[in-house]
Design a protein around this motif. Sequence first.
Motif, mmCIF file in Angstrom:
data_model
loop_
_atom_site.group_PDB
_atom_site.id
_atom_site.type_symbol
_atom_site.label_atom_id
_atom_site.label_comp_id
_atom_site.label_asym_id
_atom_site.label_seq_id
_atom_site.Cartn_x
_atom_site.Cartn_y
_atom_site.Cartn_z
ATOM 1 N N THR A 1 49.032 124.709 59.828
ATOM 2 C CA THR A 1 48.958 123.785 60.691
ATOM 3 C C THR A 1 48.914 124.012 62.219
ATOM 4 O O THR A 1 48.034 123.710 62.914
ATOM 5 N N ILE A 2 50.074 124.670 62.445
ATOM 6 C CA ILE A 2 50.297 125.139 64.118
ATOM 7 C C ILE A 2 49.169 126.066 64.292
ATOM 8 O O ILE A 2 48.484 125.957 65.362
ATOM 9 N N LYS A 3 48.687 127.098 63.555
ATOM 10 C CA LYS A 3 47.765 127.954 63.746
ATOM 11 C C LYS A 3 46.416 127.261 64.020
ATOM 12 O O LYS A 3 45.581 127.247 65.004
ATOM 13 N N ASN A 4 45.948 126.289 63.180
ATOM 14 C CA ASN A 4 44.784 125.567 63.186
ATOM 15 C C ASN A 4 44.797 124.692 64.626
ATOM 16 O O ASN A 4 43.843 124.425 65.149
ATOM 17 N N ASN B 1 46.244 125.206 67.099
ATOM 18 C CA ASN B 1 46.230 125.864 68.407
ATOM 19 C C ASN B 1 44.645 126.300 68.605
ATOM 20 O O ASN B 1 44.105 126.271 69.640
ATOM 21 N N LEU B 2 44.079 126.739 67.378
ATOM 22 C CA LEU B 2 42.668 127.074 67.421
ATOM 23 C C LEU B 2 41.727 125.793 67.931
ATOM 24 O O LEU B 2 40.902 126.005 68.620
ATOM 25 N N PHE B 3 41.982 124.814 66.965
ATOM 26 C CA PHE B 3 41.055 123.752 66.951
ATOM 27 C C PHE B 3 40.910 123.094 68.609
ATOM 28 O O PHE B 3 40.093 122.563 68.938
ATOM 29 N N HIS B 4 42.235 122.692 69.073
ATOM 30 C CA HIS B 4 42.456 122.113 70.271
ATOM 31 C C HIS B 4 41.750 122.987 71.120
ATOM 32 O O HIS B 4 41.030 122.355 72.306
ATOM 33 N N SER C 1 36.758 119.994 63.892
ATOM 34 C CA SER C 1 37.387 120.922 62.642
ATOM 35 C C SER C 1 36.889 120.632 61.416
ATOM 36 O O SER C 1 36.639 121.525 60.595
ATOM 37 N N ALA C 2 36.587 119.483 60.970
ATOM 38 C CA ALA C 2 35.951 119.082 59.784
ATOM 39 C C ALA C 2 34.528 119.342 59.815
ATOM 40 O O ALA C 2 34.334 119.814 58.577
ATOM 41 N N GLY D 1 43.643 125.142 55.351
ATOM 42 C CA GLY D 1 44.720 123.848 55.464
ATOM 43 C C GLY D 1 43.895 122.765 55.193
ATOM 44 O O GLY D 1 44.547 121.659 54.867
ATOM 45 N N ASN D 2 42.496 122.774 55.256
ATOM 46 C CA ASN D 2 41.567 121.612 55.063
ATOM 47 C C ASN D 2 41.457 121.633 53.253
ATOM 48 O O ASN D 2 41.891 122.460 52.610
ATOM 49 N N PHE D 3 40.949 120.450 52.954
ATOM 50 C CA PHE D 3 40.480 120.071 51.545
ATOM 51 C C PHE D 3 39.158 119.260 51.413
ATOM 52 O O PHE D 3 38.966 118.782 52.383
ATOM 53 N N LEU D 4 38.563 119.299 50.384
ATOM 54 C CA LEU D 4 37.337 118.456 49.997
ATOM 55 C C LEU D 4 37.511 117.678 48.959
ATOM 56 O O LEU D 4 37.954 118.038 47.897
ATOM 57 N N THR D 5 37.031 116.267 49.150
ATOM 58 C CA THR D 5 36.681 115.494 48.118
ATOM 59 C C THR D 5 35.209 115.252 47.903
ATOM 60 O O THR D 5 34.645 115.250 48.973
ATOM 61 N N ALA D 6 34.639 115.140 46.671
ATOM 62 C CA ALA D 6 33.331 115.110 46.605
ATOM 63 C C ALA D 6 33.043 114.493 45.151
ATOM 64 O O ALA D 6 33.778 114.491 44.226
ATOM 65 N N PHE D 7 31.743 113.947 45.096
ATOM 66 C CA PHE D 7 30.914 113.465 43.973
ATOM 67 C C PHE D 7 29.736 114.187 43.724
ATOM 68 O O PHE D 7 29.027 114.322 44.709
ATOM 69 N N TYR D 8 29.460 114.622 42.725
ATOM 70 C CA TYR D 8 28.091 115.383 42.267
ATOM 71 C C TYR D 8 27.548 114.691 40.960
ATOM 72 O O TYR D 8 28.452 114.920 39.905
ATOM 73 N N GLY D 9 26.468 114.248 41.128
ATOM 74 C CA GLY D 9 25.825 113.675 40.045
ATOM 75 C C GLY D 9 24.336 114.314 39.469
ATOM 76 O O GLY D 9 23.744 114.457 40.793
ATOM 77 N N ILE D 10 23.796 114.190 38.575
ATOM 78 C CA ILE D 10 22.571 114.621 38.077
ATOM 79 C C ILE D 10 21.973 113.429 37.466
ATOM 80 O O ILE D 10 22.321 112.995 36.504
ATOM 81 N N ILE D 11 20.944 112.928 37.880
ATOM 82 C CA ILE D 11 20.188 111.736 37.193
ATOM 83 C C ILE D 11 18.758 112.353 36.749
ATOM 84 O O ILE D 11 18.120 113.202 37.211
ATOM 85 N N HIS D 12 18.819 111.974 35.305
ATOM 86 C CA HIS D 12 17.695 112.372 34.603
ATOM 87 C C HIS D 12 16.715 111.193 34.406
ATOM 88 O O HIS D 12 17.065 110.128 33.597
#
Length: 587
Positions: free
Chosen positions: A333-336, A338-341, A411-412, A451-462
Amino acid sequence: MSTIDSETRKYKSLLNTSTILNANLDLYQLLPLIMLYSKDLLEAEASSLFLLEEKDGFLYCEVALGEKGEIVQKYARLEPGQGIAGWVAKEKKAIILEDAYTDPRFNPALDQKTGFRTRSLACVPLYIADKVIGTLEILNKSDNRSFEASDVEVLNSLSEMAAIAIKNAQAHETLKKRVLELRLLYEFEKLTVAEKSIHELGNWLLDKVLEFLEAKAGTIYIADPTLEVLRVLAARGIPEEAIHNIQVPYGEGISGWVAKEKQSLLIQNLDEDPRYDKSAKYKFEANSLISAPLLFRGELLGVISVNNKYSGFAFTHADLEMLGAIANRLSVTIKNANLFHKVLDTDRELKRAREVMHKILPSSLPYVGGLEFGVQHIPYDNVGGDFYNILKLDENRSAVLIADVSGHGLSASVVATVIHTVVSTFDSETLSSPSKFFTALNYALYNKLAGNFLTAFYGIIHTGTNTLSYTNAGHNPPILYRKSEGSSLHLETKGKLVGVIPDLFFEEYVTSFQPQDRLVLYTDGLTEHSNTDRTRRYSEDLLSLAVRNHSQTHSAEAAETLIKECRTYCHRSDFEDDVTLLIVDRV
């Protein structure tokens, strides 16, 4: 009372003691209970429990009852073979002494420090299986009597019960601490993505660490590599007016040693440790301390130290391991930060980020036979971590993706760009299976999101079979509205966050997606929107109601209307997070 009656009473007491000890899973309540029963059952003036520090190989006094017990606990630290307890632990044999001072194994140093006069004693080893974990000792039988062989038998029986109870309590304590550690890291992760300042994060984290480790005091230091000193980021147990004046040179004192050596440290007895500066202006109340360096790829970013347990007990290696895990997360977190700011302060970089994000998002919605789309995308600060995509796989199949990178702002958006690049490399087989899609994405992103993460939804419509196959990776469950039935279904699954845990398998689900059905995908910036004073908040239930009320409206118009109603309900136009709303109609 006859000898038989006395022995009967002792063994009845042992049975009661066994029941009480094994019903108690709190280690800090259990250990004093063991000592109290030892002292009272065998009519002793004092008792002490030494535990073996497995890593460093010495014995330390965890509990001491009776006259001068606190002083004994403070100063008693024995090497294997040293003193009576050290000899018992090393030789794995019980010992009974009628006159302690006549035995060369007895060390009178503690008597000299405490003023307590040891006459007689009995000491037995504590075993778990065949492994000695410590010793149990009783001192000075009341009325100037001497301990007998029968007392040692009772003490041995008590030590067996105590060892089992300690083992159960330690297992419980380890599990409890692991749960607390995961909860703390999860809460810290959520706070981190809110892009709080490093000072806010430091103070919040220190308070939580002290709460979980049941300690009174602690300090988080930030390293100044130019001057080779540590400065205080957050502190408890130090006068607030003094915090800004404290500087700890590398190599000096406990924290300075941790900074210089880049090693974690557990100390049971500070007074016996040469690294402890006894002339320091600010003293520790208790004698045990744990400290860990904040390291990022070998670079020293700071030090975190915790001391003064409320219980008065010493810290354990389990405590140190928990602190180490927290230190690792804080370092990232500290490193991020420093970089992102640095990047956030550069307008040119922001402009570039906006250009990149515009390229990631579809410039126009594709034409897909049998489907219609409506979308609203509102980044929090011109750039953000929300993104979506619609991929036409073949004549009958189309994929829909909505994703939310933790946090918002530049950052995101940087992380979102990386994820978009990764997805663009997937072959048709991976894109054709929601489960394979997230398994591959998690494998590619694990430990690479800074240090980030991802939430996502993936669907295939037939559209040929009128089905929707999908997987949800920790994202808000989309709403599937069935117009013919007038009902709403939330597509909830047990999917995990992407990029946090390695080697995850994601379950895939299938449901019908008939003509007139509507699929509504959204990010949490919509359902967490609120008015300025937080007394009025939009919710999933309100969104579901709005989806039902506007089910007759065209998808593009419906998307605009839902956003408008959210803003109207909260009496506030500006969102506090990225917002994305994607509507897919089966027509």
